[in-house]
Design a protein around this motif. Structure first.
Motif, mmCIF file in Angstrom:
data_model
loop_
_atom_site.group_PDB
_atom_site.id
_atom_site.type_symbol
_atom_site.label_atom_id
_atom_site.label_comp_id
_atom_site.label_asym_id
_atom_site.label_seq_id
_atom_site.Cartn_x
_atom_site.Cartn_y
_atom_site.Cartn_z
ATOM 1 N N GLU A 1 40.611 -6.519 -23.024
ATOM 2 C CA GLU A 1 39.107 -6.502 -22.383
ATOM 3 C C GLU A 1 39.114 -5.218 -21.720
ATOM 4 N N ALA B 1 36.400 -1.987 -22.148
ATOM 5 C CA ALA B 1 35.865 -1.485 -21.065
ATOM 6 C C ALA B 1 35.955 0.110 -20.883
ATOM 7 N N VAL C 1 33.773 -3.067 -15.953
ATOM 8 C CA VAL C 1 34.866 -4.022 -16.060
ATOM 9 C C VAL C 1 34.744 -4.805 -17.442
ATOM 10 N N SER D 1 35.399 -8.222 -19.518
ATOM 11 C CA SER D 1 34.808 -9.703 -19.134
ATOM 12 C C SER D 1 35.628 -10.527 -18.602
ATOM 13 N N ARG D 2 36.984 -10.105 -18.914
ATOM 14 C CA ARG D 2 37.707 -10.891 -18.240
ATOM 15 C C ARG D 2 39.287 -10.287 -17.970
ATOM 16 N N LEU E 1 40.685 -8.944 -15.272
ATOM 17 C CA LEU E 1 41.288 -8.242 -13.919
ATOM 18 C C LEU E 1 41.950 -8.725 -13.054
ATOM 19 N N GLY F 1 37.435 -14.506 -15.824
ATOM 20 C CA GLY F 1 36.060 -13.914 -15.384
ATOM 21 C C GLY F 1 35.635 -13.889 -13.937
ATOM 22 N N SER G 1 35.184 -10.241 -12.698
ATOM 23 C CA SER G 1 33.905 -9.577 -13.077
ATOM 24 C C SER G 1 32.409 -10.131 -12.429
ATOM 25 N N ALA H 1 29.715 -8.509 -9.807
ATOM 26 C CA ALA H 1 28.359 -8.813 -10.436
ATOM 27 C C ALA H 1 27.388 -9.025 -9.334
ATOM 28 N N VAL I 1 26.538 -2.772 -12.419
ATOM 29 C CA VAL I 1 28.099 -3.302 -13.012
ATOM 30 C C VAL I 1 27.815 -3.509 -14.385
ATOM 31 N N VAL J 1 29.505 -5.227 -17.552
ATOM 32 C CA VAL J 1 30.688 -6.240 -18.012
ATOM 33 C C VAL J 1 30.757 -6.017 -19.629
#
Length: 283
Positions: free
Chosen positions: A17, A21, A111, A113-114, A116, A125, A128, A132, A139, A141
């Motif tokens: 993901e 990004a 970023v 969607s998941r 991080l 999530g 993110s 947001a 931001v 996503v």
């Protein structure tokens, strides 16, 4: 196009993901003539003091591993857009806090969607979603299933969502895309319009003004408007954005907390199949 000295900041943690990004951020940086900054946040210093290499093992150690992840993110960007100005920063600690801080005043934060949260990503999530609600710049996503030829969809509320509309115009101009402005007239199940009132006229006025303003902001854009009626505002936005390359919306919350995100934006972030840009700007 005049160069914007602010950067596009993108978080990278090695996940698929996050790689998507980085690639999206690199393309947007090229389109807007902005430098790109790839950031990796290492959680290891929160968990152990033993970050150095294993004696006798070249290239080992948690700190070296974190640097390798960061270098990988930079490589993704360089491979996506040759000749792009790419910087990198390795930070230590919680991703949401650091990414919000380093992106303050910058052009955009991007970023995945998941992912991080690294191995703490059981909170799917969560980073993110927190960004947001707390960042002081727009931001984005990003999810995988893009529609590269689709329109930019800007969802405006009764206020006309000026910041979201402006960000959508920038995106559409940079990507030479069509812009579709949508406004949803909320109609609860079983609701009957009182005699003598015309809510549709008020909603149409909001939409017409938003389309006019978009045309004034970016005269070269192809802009159209869609007035939607639904018992669920997020549902209507998600349907309108089904084939969009990205949906843009404001972050205005109605709660008592300053750092919050509206329920509509929250729902769209959770259920959109494509990228979402939450239009946040410094207070």
């Amino acid at each position: 196009m005049a160069q914007d000295l602010r950067s596009i900041v993108v978080g990278y943690d090695g996940s698929d993901e996050a790689a998507a990004a980085v690639r999206w951020a690199a393309r947007h940086a090229r389109a807007t003539a902005c430098p790109l900054l790839v950031v990796h946040c290492s959680l290891w210093p929160l968990l152990t003091r033993h970050l150095g290499p294993v004696p006798g093992v070249s290239g080992s150690g948690l700190e070296q591993s974190a640097q390798s992840i960061l270098d990988e993110g930079v490589a993704h960007a360089a491979a996506e857009v040759q000749g792009l100005e790419v910087g990198s920063t390795l930070l230590h600690g919680l991703p949401a806090q650091h990414l919000a801080g380093i992106s303050a005043g910058e052009k955009m934060l991007v970023v995945g969607s998941r992912g991080l949260g690294g191995f703490l990503g059981l909170l799917v999530g969560s980073v993110s979603l927190e960004l947001a609600a707390t960042a002081s710049c727009p931001v984005a996503v990003i999810r995988h299933n893009l529609h590269p030829d689709g329109p930019i969809v800007a969802a405006v509320d009764a206020s006309g969502s000026p910041s979201a509309l402006g960000d959508a115009c920038v995106l559409a101009t940079a990507s030479n895309a069509r812009l579709t402005v949508v406004h949803v007239r909320h109609q609860p199940p079983g609701y009957r319009q009182p005699a003598g009132q015309d809510a549709a006229a008020g909603a149409q006025k909001v939409l017409t003004e938003a389309v006019r303003r978009a045309g004034a902001l970016a005269p070269a854009l192809s802009v159209d408007g869609r007035l939607l009626t639904d018992s669920s505002i997020p549902h209507a936005i998600l349907q309108a954005a089904e084939n969009a390359r990205i949906v843009v919306m404001g972050s205005q919350g109605r709660g008592i907390l300053r750092e919050t995100i509206g329920s509509t934006a929250h729902a769209v972030l959770h259920h959109a199949h494509g990228p979402v840009l939450i239009s946040r700007h410094g207070r």
